[in-house]
Write a protein that holds these residues in place. Structure first.
Motif, mmCIF file in Angstrom:
data_model
loop_
_atom_site.group_PDB
_atom_site.id
_atom_site.type_symbol
_atom_site.label_atom_id
_atom_site.label_comp_id
_atom_site.label_asym_id
_atom_site.label_seq_id
_atom_site.Cartn_x
_atom_site.Cartn_y
_atom_site.Cartn_z
ATOM 1 N N PRO A 101 11.645 9.652 -7.388
ATOM 2 C CA PRO A 101 11.627 8.462 -6.252
ATOM 3 C C PRO A 101 12.027 7.876 -5.072
ATOM 4 C CG PRO A 101 12.205 8.234 -8.921
ATOM 5 C CD PRO A 101 12.646 9.466 -8.010
ATOM 6 N N LEU A 102 12.682 8.018 -4.919
ATOM 7 C CA LEU A 102 13.134 8.157 -3.182
ATOM 8 C C LEU A 102 12.948 8.826 -1.751
ATOM 9 C CD1 LEU A 102 17.352 7.625 -3.614
ATOM 10 C CD2 LEU A 102 15.835 6.162 -3.148
ATOM 11 N N ASP A 103 12.528 10.354 -2.812
ATOM 12 C CA ASP A 103 11.837 10.856 -1.518
ATOM 13 C C ASP A 103 9.631 10.820 -1.318
ATOM 14 O OD1 ASP A 103 13.424 12.891 -1.932
ATOM 15 O OD2 ASP A 103 13.381 13.723 -3.749
ATOM 16 N N ARG A 104 9.353 10.125 -2.490
ATOM 17 C CA ARG A 104 7.765 9.582 -3.035
ATOM 18 C C ARG A 104 8.153 8.853 -2.018
ATOM 19 N NH1 ARG A 104 9.023 11.869 -7.940
ATOM 20 N NH2 ARG A 104 9.313 10.039 -8.502
ATOM 21 N N VAL A 105 8.656 7.205 -2.442
ATOM 22 C CA VAL A 105 9.281 6.520 -1.322
ATOM 23 C C VAL A 105 9.122 6.623 0.418
ATOM 24 C CG1 VAL A 105 9.751 4.516 -0.515
ATOM 25 C CG2 VAL A 105 9.454 5.162 -2.946
ATOM 26 N N ALA A 106 10.004 7.642 0.928
ATOM 27 C CA ALA A 106 10.289 8.100 1.848
ATOM 28 C C ALA A 106 9.338 8.577 2.441
ATOM 29 C CB ALA A 106 11.395 8.749 1.761
ATOM 30 N N SER A 137 1.517 8.821 -10.168
ATOM 31 C CA SER A 137 1.465 9.699 -11.815
ATOM 32 C C SER A 137 -0.074 10.359 -11.722
ATOM 33 C CB SER A 137 -0.286 7.980 -11.597
ATOM 34 O OG SER A 137 0.541 6.752 -11.474
ATOM 35 N N LEU A 138 -0.751 10.776 -10.747
ATOM 36 C CA LEU A 138 -1.367 11.676 -11.024
ATOM 37 C C LEU A 138 -0.513 13.916 -10.999
ATOM 38 C CD1 LEU A 138 -3.781 14.191 -9.973
ATOM 39 C CD2 LEU A 138 -3.443 14.024 -8.127
ATOM 40 N N ASP A 139 0.427 13.239 -10.016
ATOM 41 C CA ASP A 139 1.452 14.566 -10.849
ATOM 42 C C ASP A 139 1.568 14.308 -11.975
ATOM 43 O OD1 ASP A 139 2.967 16.949 -9.730
ATOM 44 O OD2 ASP A 139 5.106 15.608 -9.719
ATOM 45 N N MET A 140 2.745 13.540 -12.567
ATOM 46 C CA MET A 140 2.814 13.614 -14.198
ATOM 47 C C MET A 140 2.125 14.237 -15.240
ATOM 48 S SD MET A 140 4.883 9.839 -15.117
ATOM 49 C CE MET A 140 3.416 8.951 -14.401
ATOM 50 N N SER A 141 0.511 13.982 -14.471
ATOM 51 C CA SER A 141 -1.204 14.309 -15.511
ATOM 52 C C SER A 141 -1.201 15.770 -15.453
ATOM 53 C CB SER A 141 -2.226 13.590 -15.024
ATOM 54 O OG SER A 141 -2.972 13.641 -15.432
ATOM 55 N N VAL A 142 -0.630 16.201 -14.231
ATOM 56 C CA VAL A 142 -0.739 17.700 -13.776
ATOM 57 C C VAL A 142 -0.007 18.072 -14.817
ATOM 58 C CG1 VAL A 142 -0.742 19.461 -12.374
ATOM 59 C CG2 VAL A 142 -1.889 17.781 -12.055
ATOM 60 N N GLN A 143 1.310 17.426 -15.114
ATOM 61 C CA GLN A 143 2.608 18.090 -15.471
ATOM 62 C C GLN A 143 2.471 17.927 -16.709
ATOM 63 O OE1 GLN A 143 6.310 17.925 -13.894
ATOM 64 N NE2 GLN A 143 5.729 16.173 -12.575
ATOM 65 N N ASN A 144 1.663 17.085 -17.123
ATOM 66 C CA ASN A 144 1.846 17.046 -18.184
ATOM 67 C C ASN A 144 3.192 16.087 -19.386
ATOM 68 O OD1 ASN A 144 0.381 16.022 -21.286
ATOM 69 N ND2 ASN A 144 0.412 17.911 -22.014
ATOM 70 N N ARG A 145 3.905 15.891 -18.983
ATOM 71 C CA ARG A 145 4.692 14.936 -19.132
ATOM 72 C C ARG A 145 5.353 13.745 -18.169
ATOM 73 N NH1 ARG A 145 9.459 19.805 -17.067
ATOM 74 N NH2 ARG A 145 9.080 19.805 -15.609
ATOM 75 N N PRO A 146 5.796 13.215 -19.138
ATOM 76 C CA PRO A 146 5.993 11.614 -17.879
ATOM 77 C C PRO A 146 8.117 11.887 -17.807
ATOM 78 C CG PRO A 146 6.518 11.103 -19.942
ATOM 79 C CD PRO A 146 6.075 11.988 -20.516
ATOM 80 N N TRP A 147 7.748 11.873 -16.466
ATOM 81 C CA TRP A 147 9.448 11.971 -15.763
ATOM 82 C C TRP A 147 9.163 11.012 -14.561
ATOM 83 C CZ3 TRP A 147 12.848 16.969 -14.839
ATOM 84 C CH2 TRP A 147 11.540 17.782 -13.780
ATOM 85 N N HIS A 148 11.051 11.256 -14.058
ATOM 86 C CA HIS A 148 10.536 10.683 -13.150
ATOM 87 C C HIS A 148 10.333 11.890 -11.593
ATOM 88 C CE1 HIS A 148 11.666 6.934 -14.473
ATOM 89 N NE2 HIS A 148 12.234 7.130 -14.879
ATOM 90 N N ASN A 204 1.245 -1.359 -0.428
ATOM 91 C CA ASN A 204 -0.072 0.358 0.069
ATOM 92 C C ASN A 204 0.536 1.563 -0.133
ATOM 93 O OD1 ASN A 204 -2.341 -1.559 -0.213
ATOM 94 N ND2 ASN A 204 -2.398 -1.511 2.042
ATOM 95 N N ARG A 205 1.708 1.064 1.003
ATOM 96 C CA ARG A 205 2.678 2.293 0.679
ATOM 97 C C ARG A 205 3.440 2.971 -0.634
ATOM 98 N NH1 ARG A 205 5.138 -0.124 5.669
ATOM 99 N NH2 ARG A 205 4.893 -2.344 3.527
ATOM 100 N N LEU A 206 4.163 2.056 -1.413
ATOM 101 C CA LEU A 206 4.368 1.360 -2.201
ATOM 102 C C LEU A 206 3.605 1.573 -3.464
ATOM 103 C CD1 LEU A 206 7.545 -1.263 -2.631
ATOM 104 C CD2 LEU A 206 7.653 1.485 -2.713
ATOM 105 N N THR A 207 2.196 1.836 -3.370
ATOM 106 C CA THR A 207 0.794 1.983 -4.660
ATOM 107 C C THR A 207 0.586 3.488 -4.125
ATOM 108 O OG1 THR A 207 0.441 -0.343 -4.243
ATOM 109 C CG2 THR A 207 -1.241 1.717 -4.748
ATOM 110 N N ALA A 208 0.738 3.805 -2.678
ATOM 111 C CA ALA A 208 0.956 5.609 -2.518
ATOM 112 C C ALA A 208 1.583 6.075 -2.857
ATOM 113 C CB ALA A 208 0.826 5.639 -1.298
ATOM 114 N N ALA A 209 2.892 6.010 -3.142
ATOM 115 C CA ALA A 209 4.254 6.330 -4.167
ATOM 116 C C ALA A 209 3.903 7.027 -5.336
ATOM 117 C CB ALA A 209 5.434 6.187 -3.199
ATOM 118 N N ALA A 210 3.387 5.510 -5.795
ATOM 119 C CA ALA A 210 3.379 5.351 -7.352
ATOM 120 C C ALA A 210 1.526 6.367 -7.780
ATOM 121 C CB ALA A 210 2.885 4.407 -7.863
ATOM 122 N N ALA A 211 0.899 6.587 -6.597
ATOM 123 C CA ALA A 211 -0.517 7.233 -7.588
ATOM 124 C C ALA A 211 -0.026 8.467 -7.066
ATOM 125 C CB ALA A 211 -1.648 6.553 -5.914
#
Length: 179
Positions: free
Chosen positions: A98-103, A79-90, A69-76
């Motif tokens: 990714p390290l920050d979001r997982v932490a 995903s939302l942030d990439m949509s808002v930015q309209n660009r796929p990047w890490h 659930n925690r990794l899924t929360a980081a992924a969610a």
């Protein structure tokens, strides 16, 4: 009476058969534009992905992963942030990695990798595309992985922003093994 009904049905089928075929639209590259995939049953998407990832891992001779659930929360979040930015990047719009979001999600284990995608395709088509590339395939098949997070954001226009995060045991951090 039956013959009039039968004649009506035959006439209706004949008219339907004469309908023009669906128009295929092409992009500037000359390739057909993708058909929009709408996620209808969101409750099954994560489990289809988990089952597929574990089947690929089993075929590669590595152990299964479980949904976290925690990794899924980081992924969610991503995903939302990439949509808002309209660009796929890490990187997140706030500069997060990714390290920050997982932490931030509270996951105590090691981040082993993140796969992202911007597409109109299904989760399984996206997984197949990730498996075609060595770098994204390595994330999915990492033998150290024991947990997976998976989420998406679908825009009104049908575009889907996918994020898959793989994590390993906390002991890996103490041993100095990080992805």
């Amino acid at each position: 009476m039956v013959s009039k009904f039968a004649a009506f049905i035959i006439l209706a089928l004949a008219v339907a058969a004469c309908a023009p075929p669906a128009e295929i639209r092409f992009g500037p590259d000359g390739k057909p534009l993708p058909k929009v995939y709408r996620i209808a049953d969101a409750s099954q998407v994560q489990f289809r992905m988990l089952d597929s990832v574990n089947a690929l891992r089993r075929a590669a001779g590595v152990g299964p992963v479980r949904l976290d659930n925690r990794l899924t929360a980081a992924a969610a979040t991503h995903s939302l942030d990439m949509s808002v930015q309209n660009r796929p990047w890490h990187f997140g719009s706030d500069g997060s990695s990714p390290l920050d979001r997982v932490a931030r999600s509270g996951y105590a284990g090691a981040l082993l990798g993140e796969n992202i995608s911007e597409t109109y395709e299904t989760e399984l088509e996206t997984l197949a595309a990730w498996m075609e590339r060595a770098d994204t395939r390595m994330v999915i098949l990492d033998p150290r992985a024991s947990a997976m997070g998976f989420a998406w954001q679908q825009d009104r226009n049908g575009k889907i922003w996918w994020a898959l995060v793989m994590g390993g045991p906390e002991a890996m951090i103490r041993q100095g093994v990080q992805g």
